[in-house]
Design a protein around this motif. Structure first.
Motif, PDB file in Angstrom:
ATOM      1  N   TYR A 108      -2.698   2.525  -0.863  1.00  0.00           N
ATOM      2  CA  TYR A 108      -1.809   3.369   0.041  1.00  0.00           C
ATOM      3  C   TYR A 108      -2.127   3.598   1.356  1.00  0.00           C
ATOM      4  O   TYR A 108      -1.589   3.782   2.478  1.00  0.00           O
ATOM      5  N   MET A 129      -1.633   0.432   3.288  1.00  0.00           N
ATOM      6  CA  MET A 129      -0.114   0.108   3.356  1.00  0.00           C
ATOM      7  C   MET A 129      -0.103   1.058   4.802  1.00  0.00           C
ATOM      8  O   MET A 129       0.807   0.688   5.592  1.00  0.00           O
ATOM      9  N   ARG A 130      -0.348   2.194   4.569  1.00  0.00           N
ATOM     10  CA  ARG A 130       0.140   3.364   5.897  1.00  0.00           C
ATOM     11  C   ARG A 130      -0.660   2.765   7.000  1.00  0.00           C
ATOM     12  O   ARG A 130       0.020   2.999   8.278  1.00  0.00           O
ATOM     13  N   ILE A 177       6.830  -0.031  -3.754  1.00  0.00           N
ATOM     14  CA  ILE A 177       5.909   1.227  -3.330  1.00  0.00           C
ATOM     15  C   ILE A 177       6.701   2.502  -3.671  1.00  0.00           C
ATOM     16  O   ILE A 177       7.773   2.629  -3.443  1.00  0.00           O
ATOM     17  N   GLN A 235       4.163   8.892  -2.629  1.00  0.00           N
ATOM     18  CA  GLN A 235       2.900   8.581  -2.642  1.00  0.00           C
ATOM     19  C   GLN A 235       2.495   8.051  -1.086  1.00  0.00           C
ATOM     20  O   GLN A 235       1.561   8.593  -0.552  1.00  0.00           O
ATOM     21  N   PHE A 236       3.481   7.341  -0.691  1.00  0.00           N
ATOM     22  CA  PHE A 236       3.199   6.981   0.639  1.00  0.00           C
ATOM     23  C   PHE A 236       3.144   8.044   1.759  1.00  0.00           C
ATOM     24  O   PHE A 236       2.359   7.854   2.857  1.00  0.00           O
TER      25      PHE A 236
END
Length: 440
Positions: free
Chosen positions: A275, A278-279, A294, A298-299
């Motif tokens: 995460y 990905m962020r 995803i 959580q993201f």
């Protein structure tokens, strides 16, 4: 008697009208059905018909297989034809298998054979594409659609939408490249890459992406969020590797087709390497789209930090999506394994609420955002509920429309505060026909 006028003597607008009428009768854009012979027949009318009408349709989307690769290279040699091409679909066909194997995964030997077929085919295709120059293509570049499947993957059964289902083997047998055996050259003519058919391992996707030097658009499957070591490692490697693809601006991630075997519920890991990476990558995107591959909650956890939420570790700051213009999110709850993120409807509604609040707060860190759509689906007792929020910004006004729920005070405050900080007037519309919809 005067000679009949030639096609060239007609005004350009008239010629285009004639071409469009003929094209609508030929179903010329469905490349999945193979070459359309009726279009080719019109090439014999005249050279003008061939260059102005037939070739722009025939070469717009080209379907190529390893066996037809040589003829493809011979046909598309002139700069004029290459400039017409917009999409190349490279279809790699795996070995056939007997019907009694429909529900079984590939054996080790069969997986090795599939890997060999894919690796050899891609190596040959990439070497052929090195003959293309960026100047040969349109200014927007080319889209590459990689389709990998077996002729036996289509089941004799029919789905609810009327289309054929795929076999259990097709759903559960993943693909990968032999990264030690295959060497893919760098190519600078593709601006978009999409992968469909059999599920391709994320690290193999990265190997392809790393060779596409001018890639701007990526649309691929990402392993589901199970706790198996292989899946966790693949996801982390994929998210980390994306950060080296500095040219990608549009990212669309899809979960693989529903797995047939259950998996354990994934733990909450909002501060995991996946995460975090990905962020970090999302901050370079202009358009970002994902589904159950995803977890949106959580993201966007950094925007929910507070009582009951673990503080982020050092080095994980609240992200700032300076380029993001379009956001599209789809998550499901209590659907089927491996997406059992909650145990009951109450937990599901709480998660939906938190997602919508977090994204509302996050829009404060999205100064260029023009459109967002957040869809959250909940299945309980055989009944499907959907909660949809749509955000649109135009001419100094931001409009939010909700469906399936009434926005509560906390959610409204999150979105209004973000809009106020950007100096934007916010208008909220929600359906009032159903008085039984929950307030979130």
């Amino acid at each position: 008697m005067a000679a009949a006028p030639s096609l060239n003597s007609l005004p350009y607008e008239v010629r285009q009208t004639i071409y469009s009428l003929v094209a609508r009768q030929t179903n010329s854009n469905d490349w999945r059905k193979g070459p359309i012979s009726t279009i080719a027949h019109y090439a014999t009318v005249s050279r003008e018909w061939q260059e102005e009408f037939v070739e722009p349709i025939s070469f717009k989307v080209i379907r190529v297989t390893p066996k037809r690769l040589k003829s493809f290279c011979q046909i598309v040699t002139s700069p004029r034809r290459r400039a017409i091409v917009q999409t190349i679909c490279f279809h790699v066909s795996l070995d056939k298998y007997d019907p009694h194997l429909d529900g079984e995964q590939e054996t080790w030997a069969e997986r090795r054979r599939s890997t060999e077929i894919l690796s050899t085919a891609l190596g040959t295709f990439f070497r052929a594409m090195t003959q293309w120059q960026r100047s040969d293509t349109s200014p927007l570049g080319l889209d590459l659609h990689l389709l990998v499947d077996s002729p036996s993957d289509t089941s004799s059964l029919v789905g609810r939408n009327g289309g054929p289902l795929v076999t259990g083997r097709a759903l559960t047998s993943y693909l990968k490249l032999d990264l030690e055996a295959v060497s893919l050259p760098h190519i600078d003519v593709f601006s978009g890459f999409r992968c469909t058919g059999r599920h391709l391992q994320p690290t193999s996707i990265l190997a392809i992406v790393s060779r596409l030097q001018t890639l701007e658009y990526l649309d691929v499957e990402l392993n589901h969020d199970s706790t198996r070591h292989r899946d966790v490692k693949q996801r982390n490697s994929f998210a980390l590797g994306l950060q080296y693809s500095e040219t990608i601006r549009v990212l669309s991630l899809r979960r693989p087709s529903p797995m047939l075997t259950p998996a354990h519920t994934p733990p909450r890991q909002p501060w995991s390497a996946f995460y975090a990476h990905m962020r970090a990558f999302g901050q370079q995107c202009e358009s970002f789209e994902f589904d159950d591959c995803i977890d949106a909650l959580q993201f966007f956890t950094p925007f929910l930090v507070g009582p009951g939420i673990a503080e982020p570790p050092k080095g994980q700051e609240v992200p700032f999506f300076s380029r993001l213009k379009r956001l599209n999110i789809r998550n499901s709850y209590m659907m089927k394994a491996p997406y059992l993120r909650v145990t009951n409807r109450v937990e599901a509604l709480a998660s939906v609420h938190n997602v919508l609040v977090a994204i509302g707060r996050a829009t404060r860190r999205m100064p260029a955002l023009l459109f967002a759509r957040v869809c959250q689906y909940v299945l309980t007792d055989g009944q499907l509920e959907w909660f949809v929020l749509t955000y649109e910004y135009h001419a100094g006004k931001a409009v939010i429309r909700t469906k399936g729920f009434k926005p509560g005070k906390i959610m409204v405050s999150a979105w209004r505060d973000s809009a106020a900080e950007k100096g934007v007037k916010l208008i909220i519309h929600y359906e009032k026909d159903d008085l039984n919809v929950p307030e979130l």
